[in-house]
Write an enzyme that holds these catalytic residues in place. Structure first.
Site, PDB file in Angstrom:
ATOM      1  N   HIS A  66       0.825  -1.219   0.000  1.00 43.78           N
ATOM      2  CA  HIS A  66       0.000   0.000   0.000  1.00 43.78           C
ATOM      3  C   HIS A  66       0.857   1.266   0.000  1.00 43.78           C
ATOM      4  O   HIS A  66       0.553   2.235   0.677  1.00 43.78           O
ATOM      5  CB  HIS A  66      -0.955   0.026   1.191  1.00 43.78           C
ATOM      6  CG  HIS A  66      -1.913  -1.113   1.220  1.00 43.78           C
ATOM      7  ND1 HIS A  66      -3.025  -1.155   0.424  1.00 43.78           N
ATOM      8  CD2 HIS A  66      -1.920  -2.272   1.928  1.00 43.78           C
ATOM      9  CE1 HIS A  66      -3.682  -2.276   0.653  1.00 43.78           C
ATOM     10  NE2 HIS A  66      -3.024  -2.978   1.554  1.00 43.78           N
ATOM     11  N   ASN A 139      -9.891  -5.704   0.355  1.00 44.75           N
ATOM     12  CA  ASN A 139      -9.349  -5.651  -1.002  1.00 44.75           C
ATOM     13  C   ASN A 139     -10.492  -5.848  -1.982  1.00 44.75           C
ATOM     14  O   ASN A 139     -11.516  -6.418  -1.635  1.00 44.75           O
ATOM     15  CB  ASN A 139      -8.309  -6.749  -1.232  1.00 44.75           C
ATOM     16  CG  ASN A 139      -7.013  -6.464  -0.537  1.00 44.75           C
ATOM     17  OD1 ASN A 139      -6.668  -5.328  -0.292  1.00 44.75           O
ATOM     18  ND2 ASN A 139      -6.284  -7.507  -0.211  1.00 44.75           N
TER      19      ASN A 139
END
Length: 179
Positions: A66, A139
């Site tokens: 990320h 996700n």
């Protein structure tokens, strides 16, 4: 564009089995030790703990999960009484405002990567409640293909770009899915 199969490593150097950091053989690299078929994962699984600890300590600049994303701060306000469904602090009373931060990010690719690359996207919502912080993460994958946490470092390494040429090597992705 270079040939993606030109730099695929040879399988002739592969050892017959995986080993721990101390050289003990690991006969199953894809499943954790559990209590029964669908039972909880046991903390006595030495290889799982060793593998996840090594993954947690990896810190290569620009290769952090990320690494690229954006966030927004705001408030969550409960507009209906749902106290009969949950006892979580943000939903206890109508009109209660709870500070939060929302983050949307790419999961795998580096900070300078183009947005057009195929990549799972992730989100995280952090509620700052009176009882403590509550993190909600996810996700955008239709089926999350990892039931066992021992596979997460392998999935992450398969999707990450090569640290030398900063290009994703698709043979690693297919190698992960085929094992």
């Amino acid at each position: 564009m270079s040939d993606p199969f030109k730099y695929v490593p040879s399988t002739s150097a592969n050892p017959p089995h995986y080993t721990t950091n101390y050289g003990a053989p690991v006969w199953n690299n894809t499943s954790s030790l559990t209590l029964g078929n669908r039972g909880p994962i046991l903390l006595e699984d030495y290889y799982l703990i060793e593998k996840l600890a090594q993954f947690d300590r990896e810190r290569i600049p620009e290769r952090v999960v990320h690494a690229r994303g954006t966030s927004a701060k705001g408030f969550f306000e409960c507009t209906r009484d749902i106290s009969h469904l949950t006892c979580a602090d943000p939903f206890k009373s109508v009109g209660q405002r709870t500070p939060l931060i929302v983050r949307f990010s790419t999961v795998v690719h580096e900070r300078q990567s183009p947005e057009t690359l195929r990549d799972p996207r992730g989100f995280a919502v952090k509620f700052y409640t009176r009882e403590g912080n509550w993190d909600l993460v996810g996700n955008n994958m239709p089926v999350f293909f990892i039931r066992d946490g021992i596979n997460f470092p392998d999935m992450f390494h398969a999707f990450k770009s090569n640290p030398v040429n900063h290009q994703q090597e698709f043979w690693r992705v297919w190698d992960f899915f085929m094992t």
